[in-house]
Design an enzyme around this catalytic site. Structure first.
Site, short mmCIF file in Angstrom:
data_model
loop_
_atom_site.label_atom_id
_atom_site.label_comp_id
_atom_site.label_asym_id
_atom_site.label_seq_id
_atom_site.Cartn_x
_atom_site.Cartn_y
_atom_site.Cartn_z
N HIS A 158 -58.64 17.37 -48.64
CA HIS A 158 -58.82 18.20 -47.45
C HIS A 158 -58.74 17.37 -46.17
O HIS A 158 -59.31 17.73 -45.15
CB HIS A 158 -60.16 18.95 -47.47
CG HIS A 158 -60.46 19.64 -48.76
ND1 HIS A 158 -60.07 20.94 -49.03
CD2 HIS A 158 -61.06 19.20 -49.90
CE1 HIS A 158 -60.46 21.27 -50.25
NE2 HIS A 158 -61.05 20.23 -50.81
N SER A 279 -41.68 5.09 -25.23
CA SER A 279 -41.61 6.32 -24.46
C SER A 279 -40.88 6.02 -23.15
O SER A 279 -40.94 4.90 -22.64
CB SER A 279 -43.03 6.82 -24.19
OG SER A 279 -43.07 7.57 -23.00
N LYS A 285 -46.87 3.32 -25.09
CA LYS A 285 -46.64 4.00 -26.36
C LYS A 285 -45.65 3.33 -27.29
O LYS A 285 -44.69 2.71 -26.87
CB LYS A 285 -46.17 5.44 -26.11
CG LYS A 285 -47.30 6.28 -25.56
CD LYS A 285 -47.00 7.74 -25.70
CE LYS A 285 -47.04 8.15 -27.16
NZ LYS A 285 -46.60 9.53 -27.29
N GLU A 292 -41.04 10.64 -38.25
CA GLU A 292 -40.97 12.00 -37.69
C GLU A 292 -39.61 12.63 -37.97
O GLU A 292 -39.51 13.81 -38.30
CB GLU A 292 -41.22 11.97 -36.18
CG GLU A 292 -42.67 11.68 -35.83
CD GLU A 292 -42.86 11.53 -34.33
OE1 GLU A 292 -43.62 12.31 -33.76
OE2 GLU A 292 -42.25 10.62 -33.71
#
Ligand code: ARG
Length: 463
Positions: A158, A279, A285, A292
């Site tokens: 979970h 970024s 970043k 992804e």
């Protein structure tokens, strides 16, 4: 667009240019050309062997087809939209090269059994490549696992910390998924590898062909027993897309974990500069674009599976032009799976670095050893459910006191249950908690080492 239609003199007019473009598949089915040539060579040899054409004509056809192969490889065969599809394009060029003999190639064949042959040959070759790529990916998982048997990482259910596990055990779970993917493709390959050639347009042919001979030349394991099924079956393509979708689902799950692990909240891994991107606006970043993208691309492949199922569901026998739509789905799925496997392999080998200090504190600073306290009591004869409830109480008290289970004093343990002794502390260290799960297939270090040995043997290592 002024070229006459490739079909018969039944037609007086040429196609409307927009309809010609709409109808044509040459823009994508050129991808099949090598398989189309190979299929045609086998068909020509079969025609000569059965005496349907002369040996000399057969030879001219084979030579012409091989010349087209050379032209294509040299970049000199670039048929345009007026050729409709790869099959017509090859036949027309062959007729230029071999004269009247060229016009005999299509005897006892239809584009329907021809295109079916082509995609099966194509898919067979791609399956072999994907299985190779799966092995390389498995090697990468395995070597990372070999380095991390004793590295502990929280295990989750979970997405809540559940019990600590060996990092190798976690990685080997993905190894097992890839193993099934490899096996599954092998099973599907057997059903891909059946020849529809000689089914004709749908009903067979009036010529005394030898389907088994051409099938054998092409390395097929057998022939379709029913010509209608032969030209219209795409089960094998759907099965392949199902297997491809599962590969992508597996890669996507691992990607999702990497994305989580790379977040500041987890901080279990860092991404190396080789495989991460920045970024355009936020200088601090480092983005996990590669996992992804793999996660995103899984949607495409699953979509292709869906397309083909829907494409087939209403088709009456036998060939229908709808089937031309099978190709882009297959080609894109193959490319996406190969590219994703390669990217994931690179991520595993040089794209991520685990952060041992973060992992060590993650497994020490929580209640994921609670089951072990219950197991400890159960080991001393307390019924498990009773032990479970007692430990629940201990967790509650500790939480209230801002402590972890390891911080409870022996008196506190004893108040809970007299069976507790000093060895409780050792029993609940993360290392011991992992080591103790020594049931077959569990995360105990002995089990993980055995699993590694089996995995090494499977990949032919260490022999
Ligand atoms: N380009 C066609 C396809 O991909 C080849 C078969 C055409 N057959 C036909 N009867 N029109 O399916």
């Amino acid at each position: 667009m002024t070229t006459p239609n490739a079909w018969s003199d039944r037609f007086d007019e040429t196609l409307h240019p927009a309809i010609a473009r709409f109808n044509a598949s040459i823009g994508f089915d050129i991808e099949l050309i090598e398989y189309d040539l190979t299929g045609s060579v086998a068909h020509a040899r079969m025609l000569a062997r059965t005496g349907i054409i002369s040996a000399e004509e057969g030879e001219r056809l084979v030579q012409g087809l091989e010349q087209i192969r050379q032209e294509y490889r040299a970049g000199n065969f670039n048929p345009g939209i007026d050729q409709e599809d790869v099959h017509f394009a090859v036949e027309r060029r062959l007729t230029e090269l071999a004269g009247d003999a060229g016009k005999k190639l299509h005897t006892a064949r239809s584009r329907n059994d021809q295109v079916g042959t082509d995609i099966r040959l194509y898919l067979r070759a791609q399956i072999d490549q994907i299985r190779e790529a799966l092995r390389v990916y498995q090697e990468a998982l395995l070597s990372l696992a070999q380095e991390n048997v004793e590295t502990l990482i929280p295990g989750y259910t979970h997405l809540q910390r559940a019990q600590p596990i060996s990092l190798a055990h976690h990685l080997l779970a993905y190894f097992q998924m890839a193993r099934r993917d490899w096996q599954r493709l092998g099973e599907i390959r057997a059903r891909v590898n059946i020849s529809p050639l000689g089914s004709g347009a749908l009903a067979g042919t009036t010529f005394p062909i030898d389907r088994h001979f051409s099938a054998e030349l092409l390395g097929f394991e057998g022939v379709y027993n029913n010509s209608l099924d032969g030209v219209s079956d795409r089960d094998f393509a759907i099965e392949f897309l199902g297997a491809a979708s599962l590969i992508m689902v597996h890669l996507s799950r691992l990607s999702e974990e990497m994305i989580l692990w790379a977040s500041q909240e987890f901080s279990f891994i860092t991404l190396t500069d080789r495989c991460a991107t920045g970024s355009s606006i936020m200088p601090q970043k480092k983005n996990p674009d590669v996992p992804e993208l793999i996660r995103g691309k899984s949607g495409r492949v699953i979509g292709h599976l869906q397309s083909l199922l829907v494409l087939m569901k209403g088709l009456p026998l036998a060939y229908n032009k709808d089937l031309q739509e099978d190709k882009e789905a297959l080609f894109d799925a193959v490319k996406t799976v190969l590219a994703s496997l390669e990217a994931m392999t690179i991520l595993l080998t040089e794209g991520i670095r685990f952060r041992p200090e973060r992992l060590a504190s993650a497994v020490a600073e929580d209640f994921s050893n609670a089951t072990d306290v219950a197991d400890y009591l159960a080991g001393k004869g307390v019924p498990f459910r009773e032990a479970y409830n007692l430990v629940g109480k201990a967790v509650k008290t500790s939480l209230g006191a801002g402590k972890l289970l390891k911080d409870l004093t022996l008196e506190e343990w004893r108040t809970l249950h007299p069976a507790f002794e000093a060895d409780i502390y050792e029993a609940i260290t993360p290392r011991q908690v992992v080591a103790a799960r020594n049931s077959y297939g569990g995360t105990g270090f002995d089990q993980v080492r055995q699993a590694l040995t089996a995995a090494e043997a499977e990949l032919g290592q260490g022999q």
